[in-house]
Design an enzyme around this catalytic site. Structure first.
Site, short mmCIF file in Angstrom:
data_model
loop_
_atom_site.label_atom_id
_atom_site.label_comp_id
_atom_site.label_asym_id
_atom_site.label_seq_id
_atom_site.Cartn_x
_atom_site.Cartn_y
_atom_site.Cartn_z
N ASP A 11 45.78 40.94 48.35
CA ASP A 11 46.45 42.16 47.91
C ASP A 11 47.70 42.30 48.76
OD1 ASP A 11 44.53 42.76 46.05
OD2 ASP A 11 43.41 44.12 47.34
N ASP A 130 38.70 45.90 35.15
CA ASP A 130 37.78 46.56 36.08
C ASP A 130 36.66 47.19 35.27
OD1 ASP A 130 39.20 45.97 38.45
OD2 ASP A 130 40.62 47.58 38.03
#
Lengths: 258, 201
Positions: A11, A130
């Site tokens: 990330d 997700d």
């Protein structure tokens, strides 16, 4: 024999690698290019970079990161986060990424998948999704967006099948329930999606030990397993994980020291 | 040596460029037929659809330039779609191809647990002592992304083999032309070695 891929996820916020737990609180853990090179030398099969930079005007930083990564590592890598148009995709692909991934934006504007696949080919377009366990949904999982903060009315399985139909060439399936826990992948969910689609499924969320990868690549039928914390924080190395997978009979690429 | 990478709008060349640079070679990116005349080593990459790629090559005159380049006996390396369109034709939209190596690009059969496209790392077994794989042990893995595979008519054209439901020729050759279905530019250090071997040969 086709090998199972180990994918390390970084990330990136404002040009630095960061790691959060359940999308709350992030800590900077290093330079993404330096980390990418280390994982490459350690024999990782693929890398994913998610740009979690909040402000649009600082996105240029990510393009520079991608260019520097492309000059140093010679395995496929994918860039996601903040990709909202074919032009955003083009910028990342021209900077040297092999694939781009779309998540929230694709749920809100699914036609970006068709457009991207038409211009760059299905193999370039990755659907990030997700999933949140929810018995009210037909498949048992609800699609959530904005990093898990917003619930949608979409059913996971229906959405993944629609995205495949629109031209997504791969699915990165992230379990919000498991994300950041290091308690293991969501096997039921992963297996359901992997059996339903004809494109590779990368399992994400929950990796803590090599046994978790053995489970998701075997029982979970994933084509690849995404890991982050377990290698970023030094608990395990990629060669260690690969040795454990090979010992458990999972076909993996041998470590090649550059 | 004047190395050139052919750009015919079939995908992203960036990774091929950085990989060639990494192994220490200068090159030009060429997209006009006349530029091929000056090259003495050619890399011919590409991803996507065989029919679409051929349409661009025919329209731009690059198809003819590639045939002439090949007849001139100079070394040429096809990558991915570049390993399919050097054949006579492809089953993908029944595309008529360059015809430099007799054979057909066929669709992978897929089947139980085998998704198509074939995406990921898979082992390559090459013909013993082939110069393209110098310094690389047998059965090492290379990175693949494809739905069709080269099926050359002559056994002598088979340079290396990979298994995905069927055994297929993951690399083919004829005279001065070498073509590989995998992506050497994305196959780590062994992939770079393949590129270096081609450029040094």
């Amino acid at each position: 024999m086709l090998e199972k891929r180990i994918v390390v996820c970084l990330d990136v916020r404002d040009g630095k690698t960061t790691k959060g737990v359940k999308f709350k609180g992030n800590v900077d853990i290093g330079d993404p290019v330096e980390m990418a090179r280390r994982y490459y030398e350690d024999g990782v099969d693929e890398l994913v970079f998610y740009d979690i930079t909040a402000s649009a005007e600082r996105r240029g930083i990510m393009r520079e990161v991608v260019e520097r990564v492309a000059a140093e590592i010679f395995i496929p890598f994918c860039v996601g986060g903040g990709i909202g148009s074919v032009e955003d995709m083009r910028a990342m692909l021209l900077a040297g990424a092999e694939k781009v991934s779309v998540n929230t934006h694709a749920v809100l504007h699914p036609e970006i998948i068709d457009a991207g696949a038409r211009v760059f080919g299905n193999q370039c377009i990755v659907l990030g999704v997700d999933a949140l366990r929810d018995n009210e949904m037909p498949s048992g999982y609800r699609v959530v967006i904005h990093g898990g903060r917003t619930h949608t009315e979409r059913d996971l399985l229906q959405w993944v099948l629609e995205a495949e139909n629109r031209g997504a060439g791969e699915v990165v399936l992230n379990s919000i329930d498991a994300d950041g826990t290091q308690d293991g992948y969501e096997l039921t969910c992963t297996r359901m999606v992997s059996e339903a689609v004809n494109v590779p499924v990368v399992a994400s969320g929950g990796a803590g030990t090599p046994e978790h990868l053995v489970a998701v690549l075997g029982e979970g039928k994933a084509d690849a397993a995404l890991i982050a914390s377990m290698v970023h924080f030094g608990g395990y190395t990629v060669p260690q994980i690969k040795r454990a997978l090979a010992a458990a009979g999972v076909p993996v690429r041998e470590h090649v020291k550059p | 040596m004047r190395a050139a990478i052919v750009d015919y709008n079939a995908g992203n060349l960036r990774s091929v460029e950085t990989a060639v640079r990494r192994v220490g070679y200068e090159f030009q990116v060429v997209s006009r037929p006349e530029s091929l005349k000056d090259a003495d080593k050619l890399v011919f990459p590409g991803v996507g659809d065989a029919a679409a790629a051929m349409a661009v090559l025919e329209r731009t005159g690059l198809a003819q330039a590639l045939r002439e380049y090949y007849s001139g006996g100079r070394p040429m390396l096809g990558i991915c779609i570049g390993a399919q369109i050097v054949l006579d034709r492809s089953e993908e939209n029944n595309a008529s191809c360059l015809g430099l190596i007799p054979g057909v690009a066929r669709r992978l059969p897929g089947g139980e647990g085998r998704k198509v496209p074939h995406i990921g790392w898979n082992q390559v077994r090459y013909r013993d002592d082939h110069w393209l794989f110098k310094g690389i042990p047998q059965d090492k893995s290379f990175y693949f992304v494809h739905s069709y595979y080269p099926d050359p008519a002559e056994p002598t054209a088979r340079l290396c083999r990979t298994e995905y439901g069927v055994p297929f020729a993951s690399g083919i050759e004829r005279e001065n032309l070498i073509a590989v279905q995998f992506h050497p530019e994305k196959s780590g250090e062994f992939g770079l070695r393949v590129l270096a071997n081609f450029l040094a040969h």
